[in-house]
Motif scaffolding. Sequence first.
Motif, mmCIF file in Angstrom:
data_model
loop_
_atom_site.group_PDB
_atom_site.id
_atom_site.type_symbol
_atom_site.label_atom_id
_atom_site.label_comp_id
_atom_site.label_asym_id
_atom_site.label_seq_id
_atom_site.Cartn_x
_atom_site.Cartn_y
_atom_site.Cartn_z
ATOM 1 N N LYS A 298 44.345 53.685 53.436
ATOM 2 C CA LYS A 298 42.993 53.172 53.253
ATOM 3 C C LYS A 298 42.970 51.674 53.023
ATOM 4 O O LYS A 298 41.910 51.087 52.872
ATOM 5 N N GLY A 299 44.138 51.050 52.929
ATOM 6 C CA GLY A 299 44.185 49.630 52.601
ATOM 7 C C GLY A 299 44.555 48.766 53.780
ATOM 8 O O GLY A 299 45.459 49.093 54.544
ATOM 9 N N VAL B 166 47.481 36.522 50.267
ATOM 10 C CA VAL B 166 47.277 37.854 50.828
ATOM 11 C C VAL B 166 45.842 38.294 50.587
ATOM 12 O O VAL B 166 45.311 38.121 49.484
ATOM 13 N N LEU B 167 45.208 38.807 51.631
ATOM 14 C CA LEU B 167 43.870 39.381 51.507
ATOM 15 C C LEU B 167 44.011 40.886 51.618
ATOM 16 O O LEU B 167 44.680 41.387 52.517
ATOM 17 N N MET B 168 43.365 41.606 50.699
ATOM 18 C CA MET B 168 43.455 43.065 50.727
ATOM 19 C C MET B 168 42.055 43.660 50.674
ATOM 20 O O MET B 168 41.187 43.154 49.972
ATOM 21 N N SER C 49 41.022 45.104 44.792
ATOM 22 C CA SER C 49 42.384 44.565 44.854
ATOM 23 C C SER C 49 43.017 44.565 43.464
ATOM 24 O O SER C 49 44.192 44.898 43.317
ATOM 25 N N ALA C 50 42.230 44.185 42.449
ATOM 26 C CA ALA C 50 42.760 44.112 41.088
ATOM 27 C C ALA C 50 43.248 45.483 40.612
ATOM 28 O O ALA C 50 44.312 45.603 40.004
ATOM 29 N N LEU D 299 46.462 46.388 42.617
ATOM 30 C CA LEU D 299 47.591 45.578 42.167
ATOM 31 C C LEU D 299 48.071 46.046 40.797
ATOM 32 O O LEU D 299 49.273 46.113 40.535
ATOM 33 N N ASP D 300 47.121 46.382 39.934
ATOM 34 C CA ASP D 300 47.464 46.886 38.615
ATOM 35 C C ASP D 300 48.326 48.142 38.734
ATOM 36 O O ASP D 300 49.338 48.285 38.056
ATOM 37 N N ALA D 301 47.924 49.045 39.634
ATOM 38 C CA ALA D 301 48.676 50.285 39.837
ATOM 39 C C ALA D 301 50.065 50.005 40.422
ATOM 40 O O ALA D 301 50.984 50.797 40.263
#
Length: 156
Positions: free
Chosen positions: A41-42, A52-54, A62-63, A66-68
């Motif tokens: 899904k990303g 980097v663009l997500m 994104s936050a 990234l945390d995960a």
Amino acid sequence: MNSSPLERILAAHEHVTGYRERRTGRGYRITCAVCATASYKGAVTEAENGSVLMHFFCGHSSAEVLDALGLSLADLFPTRDLRTLTPQQRRELRESALLPKWRAALEVLTHEANVLLIVASKMGDGFVLDDNELTRMRIGALKIFDAQQVLAVRHG
Ligand SMILES: [Zn+2]
């Protein structure tokens, strides 16, 4: 660490989720580490400056992803030098640093609001509060005040 943001993120993605990224025309597709499912899904792309663009089509930010992955928004950028960040990136960085505090403050607010609701309904039923309960309510009010201070952040 000499690796680029893209390399760091793809490596963390594979390490945490167990799925390898898939190359697409303009970048990569990865799975969402928050959803933790097998669907890709990303969308991940590398900008010209190495940032980097997500985007995650499940709706996770994104936050959150990234945390995960054990990373932070700062890992999207090739350098932690704040002078190279746009105002938007700077704001995201500041907010990502505040998120854990906000989460904790919201937990306090939720918990203390429940305590006060229970006490209020007891009072509504005609119960008279004893000293312990009054003290507990005053502590609850102080905790709510503290949590409000944490959450009262100006956005600029
Ligand atoms: Zn997701």
